[in-house]
Enzyme design. Structure first.
Site, PDB file in Angstrom:
ATOM      1  CD  GLU A 210      -2.931  -1.042   0.100  1.00  0.00           C
ATOM      2  OE1 GLU A 210      -3.071   0.063  -0.471  1.00  0.00           O
ATOM      3  OE2 GLU A 210      -3.567  -2.047  -0.227  1.00  0.00           O
ATOM      4  CB  CYS A 247      -0.988   7.000   1.088  1.00  0.00           C
ATOM      5  SG  CYS A 247      -2.420   6.135   1.781  1.00  0.00           S
TER       6      CYS A 247
END
Length: 439
Positions: A210, A247
């Site tokens: 991720e 993110c």
């Protein structure tokens, strides 16, 4: 190394015992995890304040609330997820039965992230527990207060023979990566992600990465309340989560040149109540801020002659984790979906896709691969084992030598699922045998 070896041996022994495979163990651990965050909420708030300066509201929204929602969702659905699913079997193999059986991968390693040190550590853990794995959890040393807190309280609530937490810096991470795992789950930067993947390749260990990326906003021509709502959501998506250190946070905005002054003025008014942000209008495209993930409170705005040019602008760059697009134009929406590639696309809002358990969360290309959240977390830490149950009744003789033209035609029809043709072939063969007997 000696302590780690003992810990791994215990985890693998626990997994081999079958203890973690039952629904009762999984449900008990999820309930214990809920109890952990509920009973230690104040301490979690304090640790997040020390590490990242988070306000309790932000801490609950992005950390504690995420974990509770995820654990409760898994508890509500885990037995359904664990149940075997029916697999379709060709009629040719009648009588037979096929099923798909989810099974845990084994002993898995999870690396947490510093920017959301509670949710991005415990949320993957929920998936690993739900799937029935034993786990080593490595929180980020860049959030030391949260790491220390998790290290202290997790053994008080969760099964210490099946779930272990190991603190430390990069040297500890390197030692962990030298071990053989059944899965590695990592949240962090593409640079470290490549290191994780290289280490995992030595043992052919599957990984979920991720990662981040430069997540763009496409702002189409809007007006009135729609434009004000869009600007507010853009400001919230850029400066709201951990001062841009997320993110899925906005990295830059693409807008038509004629709308840029209005956008800047609306942003100025909108962000007076937030932090000390910086807006950069048309920075050089070869500047570092346009080539690397910003992870901070700076927002570049790139002006275009036509908003449709945003498609090429995004497509010419590494695939982002997500694309945010504010538009009411269905044709333009379809164009964005068809002509760009990203981990996800969110229209007319920002960040909210992260809390949707019914949608997979993950990247593509440089923004990572693999997915989790809800059932997708269960799937990430599971292997779907194919099971075929055959009967001893009826034998398919044409699959055995010696070969002849009849067997070739039989196999040809079988692979094309032409069962009518097979039946006619067999009937024709029967008539031929009957004629031979009459002679």
């Amino acid at each position: 190394m000696e302590e780690l070896s003992r810990s791994l041996a215990e985890l693998k022994q626990t997994f081999r015992s079958g203890k973690t495979k039952g629904a009762a163990w999984r449900e008990a651990q999820l309930r214990a995890l809920l109890k952990l965050v509920e009973e230690n909420e104040t301490q979690i708030f304090e640790a997040l304040k020390r590490d990242l300066g988070k306000h309790p509201v932000e801490a609950y929204r992005d950390e504690i609330g995420v974990v509770k929602k995820s654990a409760e969702h898994s508890l509500a659905h885990i037995k359904k997820w664990m149940a075997p699913k029916k697999g379709q079997i060709p009629l040719l193999l009648f009588p037979s039965k096929g099923e798909i059986l989810p099974e845990p991968l084994g002993t898995v390693l999870i690396f947490g992230s510093w920017n959301f040190p509670i949710s991005l550590t415990l949320d993957p853990l929920i998936g690993a527990i739900s799937a029935g794995n034993t786990v080593v959890l490595k929180p980020s040393d860049l959030a030391p207060a949260c790491s220390s807190l998790l290290s202290r309280i997790i053994p008080l609530y969760l099964d210490t023979k099946a779930i272990k937490i190991i603190e430390g810096g990069s040297n500890v991470a390197e030692i962990l990566l030298e071990q053989r795992w059944d899965k590695i789950f990592f949240t962090g930067s593409p640079r470290v992600g490549s290191i994780i993947m290289s280490a995992a390749a030595k043992h052919l260990t599957p990984v979920t990465l991720e990662l981040g990326g430069k997540c763009p906003v496409i702002l189409d021509s809007l007006s009135g309340s729609d434009l004000k709502a869009a600007v507010k959501r853009i400001a919230g998506g850029k400066w709201g989560p951990c001062a841009g250190q997320a993110c899925i946070g906005i990295d830059y905005v693409l807008v038509q040149q004629k709308f840029a002054p209005v956008l800047v003025e609306l942003l100025k008014n909108c962000i007076k109540t937030i932090i000390e942000p910086t807006i950069l209008l048309d920075p050089p495209l070869d500047a570092q801020i346009m080539s690397e993930e910003i992870f901070g409170p700076l927002l570049p705005i790139i002006t275009l002659d036509k908003i449709e040019e945003s498609i090429d602008f995004i497509s010419e760059r590494p695939k982002p984790l997500t694309i945010y697009a504010f538009t009411k134009n269905k044709r333009f929406k379809d164009q964005i979906l068809q002509e760009t590639s990203s981990g996800s696309v969110t229209f007319n809002d920002t960040l909210v896709q992260f809390i949707c358990d019914g949608l997979p969360f993950g990247g593509v290309g440089q923004s990572g691969f693999g997915r989790y959240h809800g059932k997708f977390s269960f799937d990430t830490f599971s292997h779907e084992k194919a099971v075929l149950h055959r009967s001893f009744f009826l034998e398919l003789e044409p699959r055995y030598p010696p070969w002849n033209d009849f067997k070739l035609e039989f196999i040809r029809l079988a692979y094309s699922f032409n069962y009518v043709g097979l039946l006619l072939l067999l009937l024709g063969l029967r008539r031929r045998f009957a004629r031979n007997l009459n002679l």
